[in-house]
Design a protein around this motif. Structure first.
Motif, PDB file in Angstrom:
ATOM      1  N   ALA A 190       0.584  -1.311   0.566  1.00 19.28           N
ATOM      2  CA  ALA A 190       0.333  -0.357  -0.106  1.00 19.28           C
ATOM      3  C   ALA A 190       0.865   1.043   0.219  1.00 19.28           C
ATOM      4  N   ALA A 191       2.106   0.625   0.585  1.00 17.91           N
ATOM      5  CA  ALA A 191       2.578   2.024   0.306  1.00 17.91           C
ATOM      6  C   ALA A 191       3.664   2.811  -0.741  1.00 17.91           C
ATOM      7  N   ASP A 192       3.460   2.210  -1.597  1.00 17.83           N
ATOM      8  CA  ASP A 192       3.380   1.933  -3.146  1.00 17.83           C
ATOM      9  C   ASP A 192       1.961   2.683  -4.075  1.00 17.83           C
ATOM     10  N   TYR A 193       1.861   3.756  -3.671  1.00 16.66           N
ATOM     11  CA  TYR A 193       0.284   4.357  -3.302  1.00 16.66           C
ATOM     12  C   TYR A 193       0.317   4.669  -5.089  1.00 16.66           C
ATOM     13  N   VAL A 194       0.584   4.884  -5.748  1.00 15.07           N
ATOM     14  CA  VAL A 194       0.527   5.289  -7.484  1.00 15.07           C
ATOM     15  C   VAL A 194       0.062   4.166  -7.743  1.00 15.07           C
ATOM     16  N   LYS A 195       0.251   3.071  -6.640  1.00 11.69           N
ATOM     17  CA  LYS A 195      -0.162   1.194  -8.185  1.00 11.69           C
ATOM     18  C   LYS A 195      -2.564   1.775  -7.194  1.00 11.69           C
ATOM     19  N   ASP A 196      -2.556   1.882  -6.570  1.00  7.90           N
ATOM     20  CA  ASP A 196      -3.706   2.324  -6.250  1.00  7.90           C
ATOM     21  C   ASP A 196      -4.494   2.485  -7.033  1.00  7.90           C
ATOM     22  N   TYR A 197      -4.613   3.302  -7.798  1.00 14.42           N
ATOM     23  CA  TYR A 197      -5.036   4.032  -9.507  1.00 14.42           C
ATOM     24  C   TYR A 197      -5.152   3.085 -10.652  1.00 14.42           C
ATOM     25  N   ASN A 198      -6.538   2.437 -10.343  1.00  9.98           N
ATOM     26  CA  ASN A 198      -6.342   1.089 -11.023  1.00  9.98           C
ATOM     27  C   ASN A 198      -8.238   0.787 -11.544  1.00  9.98           C
ATOM     28  N   PRO A 199      -8.229   1.993 -12.633  1.00  6.33           N
ATOM     29  CA  PRO A 199      -9.776   2.372 -12.549  1.00  6.33           C
ATOM     30  C   PRO A 199     -10.233   1.273 -13.604  1.00  6.33           C
ATOM     31  N   PHE A 200     -11.732   1.153 -13.494  1.00  5.69           N
ATOM     32  CA  PHE A 200     -12.517  -0.033 -14.354  1.00  5.69           C
ATOM     33  C   PHE A 200     -13.531   0.592 -14.956  1.00  5.69           C
ATOM     34  N   PRO A 201     -13.989  -0.439 -16.221  1.00  6.78           N
ATOM     35  CA  PRO A 201     -15.565   0.127 -15.679  1.00  6.78           C
ATOM     36  C   PRO A 201     -16.380   0.124 -14.823  1.00  6.78           C
ATOM     37  N   LEU A 202     -17.098   0.683 -14.347  1.00  5.86           N
ATOM     38  CA  LEU A 202     -18.265   0.280 -13.583  1.00  5.86           C
ATOM     39  C   LEU A 202     -19.121  -1.279 -13.377  1.00  5.86           C
ATOM     40  N   ALA A 203     -19.940  -1.158 -14.735  1.00  5.46           N
ATOM     41  CA  ALA A 203     -20.482  -2.201 -15.243  1.00  5.46           C
ATOM     42  C   ALA A 203     -19.411  -3.268 -14.919  1.00  5.46           C
ATOM     43  N   ASP A 204     -18.464  -3.584 -15.027  1.00  2.02           N
ATOM     44  CA  ASP A 204     -17.525  -4.825 -15.144  1.00  2.02           C
ATOM     45  C   ASP A 204     -17.225  -4.844 -13.219  1.00  2.02           C
ATOM     46  N   VAL A 205     -16.991  -3.924 -12.808  1.00  3.77           N
ATOM     47  CA  VAL A 205     -17.142  -4.352 -11.696  1.00  3.77           C
ATOM     48  C   VAL A 205     -17.908  -4.492 -10.571  1.00  3.77           C
ATOM     49  N   ALA A 206     -19.092  -3.854 -10.578  1.00  2.00           N
ATOM     50  CA  ALA A 206     -20.533  -4.535 -10.515  1.00  2.00           C
ATOM     51  C   ALA A 206     -21.092  -5.660 -10.604  1.00  2.00           C
ATOM     52  N   ALA A 207     -20.159  -6.712 -11.969  1.00  2.00           N
ATOM     53  CA  ALA A 207     -20.730  -7.632 -12.560  1.00  2.00           C
ATOM     54  C   ALA A 207     -19.276  -8.905 -11.903  1.00  2.00           C
ATOM     55  N   LYS A 208     -18.305  -8.423 -10.919  1.00  2.00           N
ATOM     56  CA  LYS A 208     -17.828  -9.011 -10.180  1.00  2.00           C
ATOM     57  C   LYS A 208     -18.586 -10.122  -9.348  1.00  2.00           C
ATOM     58  N   THR A 209     -20.054  -9.842  -8.557  1.00  2.00           N
ATOM     59  CA  THR A 209     -20.687 -10.125  -7.446  1.00  2.00           C
ATOM     60  C   THR A 209     -22.000  -9.783  -7.805  1.00  2.00           C
ATOM     61  N   ASP A 210     -22.559 -10.752  -7.574  1.00  2.00           N
ATOM     62  CA  ASP A 210     -23.995 -10.871  -8.406  1.00  2.00           C
ATOM     63  C   ASP A 210     -25.282 -10.917  -6.358  1.00  2.00           C
ATOM     64  N   ALA A 211     -24.713 -10.618  -5.444  1.00  2.00           N
ATOM     65  CA  ALA A 211     -25.264 -10.972  -4.429  1.00  2.00           C
ATOM     66  C   ALA A 211     -25.400  -9.550  -4.307  1.00  2.00           C
ATOM     67  N   LEU A 212     -25.131  -8.187  -4.118  1.00  2.00           N
ATOM     68  CA  LEU A 212     -24.732  -7.132  -4.348  1.00  2.00           C
ATOM     69  C   LEU A 212     -25.108  -6.645  -5.789  1.00  2.00           C
ATOM     70  N   ASP A 213     -26.033  -5.432  -6.045  1.00  2.00           N
ATOM     71  CA  ASP A 213     -25.796  -4.387  -6.693  1.00  2.00           C
ATOM     72  C   ASP A 213     -25.927  -3.057  -6.444  1.00  2.00           C
ATOM     73  N   LEU A 214     -24.329  -3.229  -6.509  1.00  2.00           N
ATOM     74  CA  LEU A 214     -23.182  -2.240  -6.456  1.00  2.00           C
ATOM     75  C   LEU A 214     -23.044  -0.658  -7.306  1.00  2.00           C
ATOM     76  N   THR A 215     -24.232  -1.564  -8.462  1.00  7.45           N
ATOM     77  CA  THR A 215     -24.168   0.191  -9.934  1.00  7.45           C
ATOM     78  C   THR A 215     -25.758   0.711  -9.138  1.00  7.45           C
ATOM     79  N   SER A 216     -26.926  -0.188  -8.691  1.00  7.02           N
ATOM     80  CA  SER A 216     -27.851   1.212  -7.977  1.00  7.02           C
ATOM     81  C   SER A 216     -27.337   1.732  -6.407  1.00  7.02           C
ATOM     82  N   ALA A 217     -26.960   1.100  -5.876  1.00  5.01           N
ATOM     83  CA  ALA A 217     -26.730   1.463  -4.723  1.00  5.01           C
ATOM     84  C   ALA A 217     -25.649   2.537  -5.089  1.00  5.01           C
ATOM     85  N   VAL A 218     -24.254   2.363  -5.937  1.00  8.09           N
ATOM     86  CA  VAL A 218     -24.139   3.552  -6.144  1.00  8.09           C
ATOM     87  C   VAL A 218     -24.445   5.182  -7.090  1.00  8.09           C
TER      88      VAL A 218
END
Length: 651
Positions: free
Chosen positions: A226-254
């Motif tokens: 975590a100290a190499d915090y430039v590596k925190d920058y990992n952008p993904f389409p929100l739809a792709d992130v939301a598709a990682k789980t079907d347990a929670l509807d992340l898109t609707s919550a956001v």
């Protein structure tokens, strides 16, 4: 998104003068300056450490508690409406009888909501409320400046925190977990029985909480990563992130939280989301539910009764080696001033620092920036193209000193309801702060905000704002005083100032441009050489024995680069003054790192803190400076000697 602190909780130096052991100056600078102090220093029972930073913290605590006693007694009139609300809230935190009478009752409705959950569909239906109320969830959301476009906000989607301080504690060969997890278990079980659960139910809930925590641990970053915090920058389409789980509807919550649906999300820990589908399964739902409930009870413990506060702090005290909890009165002060931090900071800064001191310190910062610019211009390893960009970045640096010009508008929204409990008022403030946080979406970033209040003994650099901030509290002895010589001040606050400037050019900060955007402004050859120099700094600290463990050179590299740059720059400034006294310069540098701490606290910092131990910050950095050798006649064979070829010089 990220701020780089000067000391981040590491206490050091002291304003009290102790004799320097002249015979040790060429053997161990820190021990020569601080040995006599360390012999007589005792760590207060409600502290994990003592020393100069902590002395300043204690002095400010003493001063403000006395002032706020007058405020409560009506001898001091609130200077503004926010201070009037602070007075009401402080009255509530100090109403110990009222807190005992309320007991755990204010927390019960929130626990009932969690208990009502039968499956992920239920959690999904409650998810937006949980985010708005600050109830823990297995996916955390925040709205922070986009690291590649810091004028605008981005959505960050992240993993929750672990029970143990770092994922390395979960390794089979790490003995700390065997000591700490039983203490956590005992504490959490006791708290659950205090809110009304049976011993058996409490034990089961805590066991399930630990099971879910153990499932999370392999998929999150260690402190070193975590100290190499430039590596925190990992952008993904929100739809792709939301598709990682079907347990929670992340898109609707956001969408409900932000009033809009972002195209993308930034994942600081993408490996966690690669595993999220396996974590949030129907079979694991009981573990997730228990984890939410236990974390909610723990989070509330400080705003309930005295027994809740004492029990709820057990694990934290074990982590740091603190022998006992703060007094009720001190805890009430910290709770109230924590919620009204910028209001308290405004009061402290205006009363104890003032506009004249603000202007004087600002001049000193500008002088340090000028020295830094000259050093960049004379740098012998940067190409002209990179050097020009570095100077531009330095010239665009924003400087904030003392305290903000105005109180953050958030605090005008905090209204105390004296008919309700402390817990209910604190909860209401949390919800207001969360609503404002998510409300940033779609608005430009406010660069006037401060990440620290003026009564905080620290300083920081923000790469996203390209700014350095010096709260009023650090601008006093032993760091800075008109009564100290210029060399003494340069060895203290001068090195702090240049340290923060150096963060703009450390291994992380150097990857952000003059506008605070993640953007490579280096030539390939210069960047490769800089990485080699950074590696030399890693090697200089890596593996040093300390407190029965070893220093992690990778974890501490950015702060060590900043210390090295800050000290060499402050040294140059000291040498330019008419009353130069390099002995006083180096002695105050060692003095500000004065620290005595419990073994547990030192070992905790070695595992998670991006700063090297205070003693090593004092001793190792000076070995890189030729002037140190001539000042104290350090010769080959002396403890403070380092071969010229091994001396690391970056800035």
């Amino acid at each position: 998104m990220h701020t780089t602190h000067f000391a981040a909780g590491q206490p050091g130096g002291s304003a009290t003068t102790f004799p320097v052991d002249e015979s040790l100056l060429n053997q161990d600078l820190y021990d020569a300056v601080n040995g006599k102090w360390a012999e007589q220093a005792t760590i207060p029972a409600d502290h994990a450490s003592t020393g100069g930073f902590m002395d300043l913290v204690d002095n400010i605590e003493h001063t403000l508690m006395a002032d706020f006693d007058d405020l409560l007694a009506g001898k001091l009139t609130p200077a503004n409406p926010e201070m009037a609300e602070f007075k009401k809230f402080y009255t509530l935190t100090r109403d110990f009888a009222g807190r005992e009478q309320a007991g755990a009752a204010p927390l019960k409705p929130y626990l009932a909501k969690i208990e009502a959950l039968q499956n992920f569909a239920d959690l999904n239906a409650a998810l937006v409320d949980f985010y708005r109320e600050g109830i823990p969830t297995p996916i955390t959301l925040s709205v922070d400046p986009d690291m590649k476009d810091t004028s605008n906000y981005a959505l960050y989607v992240d993993a929750p925190n672990l029970i143990l301080p770092d994922k390395t504690y979960y390794a089979k060969d790490n003995p700390a977990a065997k000591q700490l997890l039983p203490i956590y278990t005992q504490m959490a079980t006791k708290l659950l029985t205090m809110v009304g659960y049976s011993e058996d139910d409490a034990a089961k809930l805590v066991d399930q909480t630990k099971q879910f925590d153990a499932l999370i641990a392999p998929h999150v970053k260690s402190s070193e990563e975590a100290a190499d915090y430039v590596k925190d920058y990992n952008p993904f389409p929100l739809a792709d992130v939301a598709a990682k789980t079907d347990a929670l509807d992340l898109t609707s919550a956001v969408t409900a939280l932000l009033g809009a649906t972002p195209d993308q999300a930034i994942l600081p820990q993408p490996t966690y989301f690669d595993a999220i589908g396996d974590l949030l399964t129907p079979a694991n739902f009981p573990l997730v539910k228990s984890w939410i409930l236990v974390k909610t009870v723990l989070g509330a413990s400080g705003t309930l009764t005295e027994d809740f506060r004492q029990v709820g702090g057990t694990y934290g005290r074990a982590l740091s080696g603190q022998k006992q909890a703060r007094s009720q009165e001190k805890a009430a002060y910290y709770l109230a001033s924590g919620y009204f931090s910028q209001v308290v900071g405004d009061y402290y800064g205006r009363k104890y620092f003032g506009e004249a001191a603000k202007a004087d310190v600002r001049k000193m910062v500008l002088k340090m920036a000028g020295v830094y610019q000259n050093r960049l211009a004379a740098n012998d390893w940067l190409s002209e193209a990179t050097r020009k960009k570095a100077v531009v970045k330095l010239q665009k640096l924003t400087i904030k000193v003392g305290y903000p010009d105005k109180i953050d508008p958030l605090y005008a929204k905090f209204k105390v309801d004296t008919t309700k409990s402390l817990f209910d008022n604190a909860q209401a403030f949390d919800e207001i702060a969360l609503a404002e946080h998510f409300g940033h979406w779609g608005h430009p970033v406010d660069r006037e905000k401060w990440d620290m209040s003026a009564n905080t003994v620290n300083a920081y650099y923000s790469p996203s704002n390209n700014e350095i901030v010096f709260p009023a509290a650090i601008l006093q002895k032993p760091f800075y005083s008109l009564e100290q010589s210029s060399s003494t001040n340069y060895g203290g606050i001068g090195a702090v100032m240049a340290h923060e400037i150096s963060h703009a050019f450390d291994n992380n900060g150097a990857q952000f441009d003059e506008f605070g955007n993640l953007n490579n402004w280096w030539t390939d050859a210069d960047l490769a050489h800089f990485k080699d120099l950074s590696q030399a700094m890693i090697k200089e600290f890596d593996g040093i024995d300390f407190a029965g463990q070893k220093v992690n050179g990778k974890l501490t590299v950015s702060e060590n680069i900043a210390d090295a740059g800050g000290l060499s720059c402050a040294l140059e400034a000291a040498k330019s003054a008419a009353d130069v006294d390099l002995r006083a310069f180096f002695i105050n540098w060692a003095n500000v790192w004065r620290m005595k701490a419990t073994t547990e606290y030192m070992q905790l910092l070695l595992s998670i803190d991006v700063h090297a131990p205070a003693k090593l910050r004092a001793d190792v950095q000076v070995k890189n400076l030729d002037d140190f050798y001539t000042t104290f006649n350090v010769q080959p064979g002396d403890g403070m000697y380092l071969k010229p070829a091994d001396r690391v010089k970056i800035w």
